[in-house]
Design an enzyme around this catalytic site. Structure first.
Site, PDB file in Angstrom:
ATOM      1  N   GLU A 168       0.776  -1.267   0.011  1.00  0.00           N
ATOM      2  CA  GLU A 168      -0.148  -0.143  -0.064  1.00  0.00           C
ATOM      3  C   GLU A 168       0.949   1.329  -0.104  1.00  0.00           C
ATOM      4  OE1 GLU A 168      -2.567  -0.100   3.583  1.00  0.00           O
ATOM      5  OE2 GLU A 168      -2.585  -2.544   3.296  1.00  0.00           O
ATOM      6  N   GLU A 194      -9.881   6.806   3.145  1.00  0.00           N
ATOM      7  CA  GLU A 194     -10.253   6.192   4.412  1.00  0.00           C
ATOM      8  C   GLU A 194     -10.199   6.959   5.541  1.00  0.00           C
ATOM      9  OE1 GLU A 194      -8.813   2.494   7.167  1.00  0.00           O
ATOM     10  OE2 GLU A 194      -8.100   2.973   5.113  1.00  0.00           O
TER      11      GLU A 194
END
Length: 412
Positions: A222, A332
């Site tokens: 990520e 997020e």
């Protein structure tokens, strides 16, 4: 009441002398354990040992205007090589192969404004020499903010994308097809500095590439930008990476545990950027590109078509040692619901997707490298918006707008 040490008959003096000793002699010297002192000593020792492990000897040190200390560490002595699988690893300074078209042209999908050059604040005060890599120094106060010294730099929460745990909210798109495999991806992400309500919440924009075992996420790589006080000690937007090879039981941010092999001496993970995008004005963005070396199998990360940062060695992974089965892009936030209310933590620019160019946040130039080694735009995507009255997302061909303000009249 009179103090215990004074006057009286002989037998009384004997009793009082004993009492006097009890009150005056430290408890530790009469065999009573002072647990707080011992705990503090143990914690201090743990902190010092962890700082020594994380902060490698520097050949040069740069003090950033934002308070960061950047250590220029010998590339051969970086944290990656503390990993048992990388003890005898030979650094690969360049990929053995590049996917066709791995450099991307600027897109006019979002804004026609000329884009300023993105840099990191520590660059204002110096640069790291060749043969070194820049590492943001971990300080004692950083470790003391963590739930435990050993947990610093690791994820505190269940952060699996789209799993929708109660404290996490997402606005993402995902491509995964039955039998499909992926060998790289690209995303250009608008750079903002979202407001975060409290220290144990964060706001981020990132990609996920995942390897699964019968639907359970095991491996991920990520990268993106995040605001996270508990990790960094401030509310600035910072470049980050993350990886795990056991479903988030271990793994870490940036180079806070051994794994990612960095080769670039110009960009530091965990460092702040400048300038941010301006609402209704000039827009800035960061391009993140990951691709798999088809000879050694390492996953390479490139930033802004300019900085070949380094790679995650294939030996770190089980499922990602071959390919990814899912690619996700998006935002997020952590919502701790303080006081029983939704957080005011913003996602992206803090404005909803429908506000559009120069106001809403975006991901653009979305690409994947599929099983045919073809570089293409996403298709058959799945959209996840967990709380659309607080944060939302609008998709287009190879880009999308996303974000929101958090708590409002429509998001109580």
């Amino acid at each position: 009441m009179a103090p215990p040490c004074g006057g009286g008959r002989r037998w009384m003096r004997a009793v009082k002398f004993t009492l006097c000793l009890f009150f005056l002699i430290p408890m530790s010297s009469v065999g009573i354990r002072n647990t707080n002192t011992n705990f503090d000593k143990k914690q201090k020792l743990e902190v010092q040992q962890q700082l020594k492990r994380l902060n490698k000897p520097a050949l040069k040190t740069i003090k950033s205007p934002d308070g960061d200390i950047i250590d220029c560490v010998d590339i051969k002595k970086q944290p990656a090589f503390d990993h048992p699988l990388l003890k005898n690893h030979t650094i690969q300074m360049r990929p053995s192969s590049y996917p066709e078209g791995f450099l991307f042209k600027e897109s006019n999908n979002i804004s026609s404004n000329s884009k300023p050059i993105i840099t990191q604040r520590w660059h204002l005060n110096g640069s790291c020499p060749e043969g070194t890599i820049p590492i943001r120094r971990t300080k004692e106060e950083d470790l003391l903010r963590a739930s435990s010294v050993a947990n610093y730099g690791r994820k505190k929460y269940d952060m699996i994308p789209n799993d929708n745990p109660s404290t996490h909210e997402y606005a993402t798109i995902t491509e995964e097809g039955e039998g499909e495999t992926y060998y790289g991806m690209n995303a250009e992400i608008n750079l903002w500095n979202p407001q975060v309500q409290q220290s144990n919440e964060f706001s981020l924009a990132q990609f996920w590439m995942t390897g699964d075992n019968n639907g359970a996420i095991i491996d991920t790589i990520e990268a993106g930008m995040m605001v996270y006080f508990d990790l960094h000690g401030d509310y600035e937007t910072r470049l980050f990476t993350y990886w795990t090879n056991d479903g988030y039981q271990s793994g870490c941010y940036n180079v806070m545990c051994p794994g990612f092999v960095q080769i670039d001496n110009r960009m530091a993970f965990g460092a702040t950027f400048l300038p941010y995008s301006v609402y209704g004005g000039t827009q800035t963005s960061v391009n993140l590109y990951v691709f798999k070396d088809n000879v050694y199998g390492h996953w390479w990360l490139q930033v802004n078509n300019k900085y070949l940062m380094g790679y995650w060695p294939s030996s770190l992974f089980s499922f990602l040692s071959n390919s990814a089965v899912r690619v996700t892009w998006g935002g997020e936030v952590v919502n701790q619901k303080s006081g029983g209310q939704h957080t005011t933590t913003q996602m992206g620019s803090g404005h909803f997707a429908e506000e559009g160019p120069s106001r809403a946040s975006y991901f653009q130039n979305l690409k994947v490298i599929d099983h045919e080694q073809v570089l293409r735009g996403p298709r058959d995507i799945h959209v996840t918006v967990t709380n659309p009255t607080c944060y939302n997302l609008l998709t287009h061909n190879d880009f999308f707008f996303y974000g929101g303000p958090g708590r409002s009249l429509n998001c109580p």
